[in-house]
Design an enzyme around this catalytic site. Structure first.
Site, PDB file in Angstrom:
ATOM      1  CB  SER A 181       9.553  -4.573  -2.680  1.00  8.12           C
ATOM      2  OG  SER A 181       8.635  -5.213  -2.195  1.00  8.12           O
TER       3      SER A 181
ATOM      4  CD1 TRP B 272      10.077   0.705   1.948  1.00 11.94           C
ATOM      5  CD2 TRP B 272       8.472  -0.761   2.282  1.00 11.94           C
ATOM      6  NE1 TRP B 272       9.144   1.883   2.820  1.00 11.94           N
ATOM      7  CE2 TRP B 272       8.399   0.646   2.936  1.00 11.94           C
ATOM      8  CE3 TRP B 272       7.349  -1.905   2.346  1.00 11.94           C
ATOM      9  CZ2 TRP B 272       6.843   0.823   3.408  1.00 11.94           C
ATOM     10  CZ3 TRP B 272       6.475  -1.604   3.252  1.00 11.94           C
ATOM     11  CH2 TRP B 272       5.982  -0.234   3.280  1.00 11.94           C
ATOM     12  CG  HIS B 273       8.095  -5.691   3.712  1.00 16.19           C
ATOM     13  ND1 HIS B 273       8.107  -5.178   2.544  1.00 16.19           N
ATOM     14  CD2 HIS B 273       6.531  -5.154   3.902  1.00 16.19           C
ATOM     15  CE1 HIS B 273       6.688  -5.383   1.405  1.00 16.19           C
ATOM     16  NE2 HIS B 273       5.824  -5.185   2.272  1.00 16.19           N
ATOM     17  N   GLY B 274      11.907  -5.169   5.727  1.00 15.55           N
ATOM     18  CA  GLY B 274      13.403  -5.264   6.381  1.00 15.55           C
ATOM     19  C   GLY B 274      14.138  -5.894   6.167  1.00 15.55           C
TER      20      GLY B 274
ATOM     21  CG  PHE C 127       6.439  -3.872   7.810  1.00 10.59           C
ATOM     22  CD1 PHE C 127       7.804  -4.582   7.790  1.00 10.59           C
ATOM     23  CD2 PHE C 127       5.891  -4.248   7.485  1.00 10.59           C
ATOM     24  CE1 PHE C 127       6.993  -6.145   8.135  1.00 10.59           C
ATOM     25  CE2 PHE C 127       5.142  -5.913   7.574  1.00 10.59           C
ATOM     26  CZ  PHE C 127       6.300  -6.774   7.880  1.00 10.59           C
TER      27      PHE C 127
END
Length: 469
Positions: free
Chosen positions: A307, A310-312, A469
């Site tokens: 997770s 996924w954001h960066g 994002f």
């Protein structure tokens, strides 16, 4: 096209009117055209990428369903995963993937790619698992992927719930449209008033952490917690309300998360569609809680690390995700079962709620800071000077560069938001107010709109935070 732009203020009423005036059998085509126009207003070049993602997931899902050969079915599924993830990896992680090259290669991130990639991935996985039949009508599937209210930042839709709504003829429902407009107003209040009021202070501190010290770091972190919540849940409220104008019910995405009494409860209330996506397509396939406590803890940690990724691609996002995984491990080994979750959810413990909020805010430091070194500076210097409480507080007030009157001015919208979220724990506030007599509800509507006009900040960045994002 931004929800809070003049272009959208013109676009939405036109699309709304023409949609309901269009013949029922052609409405989906009109919405597809409107959705692609909406997306191309952000950048026309990325419409081809959206269409590619749509065509790949549509074709491979049908191929898997019609295949009588398990090996071919598995091959099509694997091919789909690779083809859908490849653009996301290329655009979002190019600087990391090409970090070993002598030159820097980085691509501009198409707005919404993370969300519509996850939506199509979820659909492909569901078809592979035979949860429901693959959609044969390309037009309806194209609308499922591109539906403009949710296209840029979710909520992430599921084929089993969203596709049937898009395909079913819907008569115009004035009460649903009215509710949608009111929900949109709440979203605009969160974004244009609360988030905009807090953004300048948060940006000043976090963009120049070397220029501050002490209590101002803690204040800025608390303000960022509220800012990102209002910015993202505000977007979601606008998206859900906008979809209701067309008779579509999107999934809820936020449910007063800062009133949670545990990290587990927080993630059942924060970015619900993404949390559910990781639960169903990452955590459960890893084994969930079915293979012992140690494996359960490992699965939690892996899920939250993914997770964070996924954001960066930054280490700070991995730390943020890892912290949220780490927070939940003690629960894994405490021996509590799912049947205790209801008691935990009903618990009104102020201490539990405060500790949960502080834990979330501590992780937010890494999420917002540009680099882990900046996050460490903020954390390690947050209590510098606390030995002299009066000076500690005075320094923070000076750093805020606000009069006490302006602090009171900012606190009013925050208190109104807190009251709304707290009341939302037990009742649907919008439905409750809408059910009151006309001489009660209309003054409330007028006062609310006046609050938006009075407190909305001018000159503050209008882009939604989660677009990055």
């Amino acid at each position: 096209m931004l929800f809070n732009s003049m272009a959208f203020a013109i676009f939405l009423p036109i699309v709304f009117i023409l949609y309901w005036l269009s013949p029922v059998r052609y409405r989906y085509l009109f919405l597809i055209g409107a959705s692609y126009y909406f997306y191309m207003r952000m950048d026309i070049r990325y419409a081809a990428l959206l269409l590619f993602t749509t065509a790949v997931s549509y074709g491979l899902a049908l191929g898997m369903e019609h295949s009588g050969c398990t090996r071919l079915r598995n091959f099509l599924f694997g091919t789909g995963i690779v083809l859908l993830l490849a653009p996301l990896l290329l655009f979002k992680y190019s600087h990391m993937l090409f970090s070993m090259l002598p030159v820097t290669i980085q691509f501009m991130l198409p707005v919404g790619i993370s969300f519509y990639t996850f939506q199509t991935l979820g659909y492909l996985i569901d078809i592979y698992r035979k949860k429901y039949p693959a959609e044969r009508h390309f037009g309806f599937y194209c609308l499922f992927v591109s539906f403009f209210p949710q296209l840029l930042s979710g909520p992430i839709g599921r084929g089993g719930s969203l596709l049937p709504q898009l395909k079913k003829p819907r008569p115009f429902d004035p009460s649903q449209a009215s509710y949608g407009l009111k929900l949109m107003a709440v979203g605009y209040y969160k974004k244009l008033v609360v988030a905009a009021l807090l953004t300048p202070t948060v940006d000043a501190v976090y963009d120049n952490p070397d220029s501050y010290i002490g209590l101002i770091y803690i204040i800025a972190t608390f303000l960022f917690a509220v800012q990102i919540y209002c910015d993202f849940s505000g977007y979601t409220d606008i998206a859900i309300g906008c979809a209701m104008l067309f008779g579509i019910k999107l999934t809820d995405n936020f449910k007063s998360p800062y009133f949670s009494c545990s990290i587990r409860e927080f993630w059942s209330r924060w970015h619900i569609s993404l949390s559910a996506w990781f639960r169903d397509y990452i955590y459960i396939p890893l084994g969930g809680s079915r293979k012992g406590r140690f494996r359960h803890a490992l699965n939690l940690m892996l899920t939250f690390l993914i997770s964070g990724l996924w954001h960066g691609a930054g280490i700070n996002y991995l730390i943020w995700g890892g912290l949220h995984g780490l927070y939940q491990i003690p629960e894994t080994f405490s021996g509590r079962r799912k049947k205790d979750a209801k008691k935990e959810k009903q618990s009104g413990s102020t201490i539990k709620g405060l500790l949960t909020f502080l834990a979330v805010c501590f992780a937010w430091v890494f999420f917002r800071a540009d680099h882990p070194a900046d996050a460490w500076r903020i954390i390690s210097n947050s209590f510098s000077g606390i030995g002299d409480p009066e000076q500690y507080l005075k320094t923070a007030v000076i750093c805020l560069d606000m009069t006490y009157g302006h602090m009171v001015y900012i606190s009013i919208p925050l208190l109104l938001l807190a009251a709304y979220d707290y009341a939302s724990l037990k009742t649907d506030v919008i439905a409750y107010i809408s059910s009151r007599k006309i001489w009660i509800r209309y003054p409330v509507y007028v006062l609310f709109l006046l609050a938006i006009l009075l407190f909305s900040e001018k000159g503050v960045s209008t882009e939604f935070y989660y677009f990055q994002f």
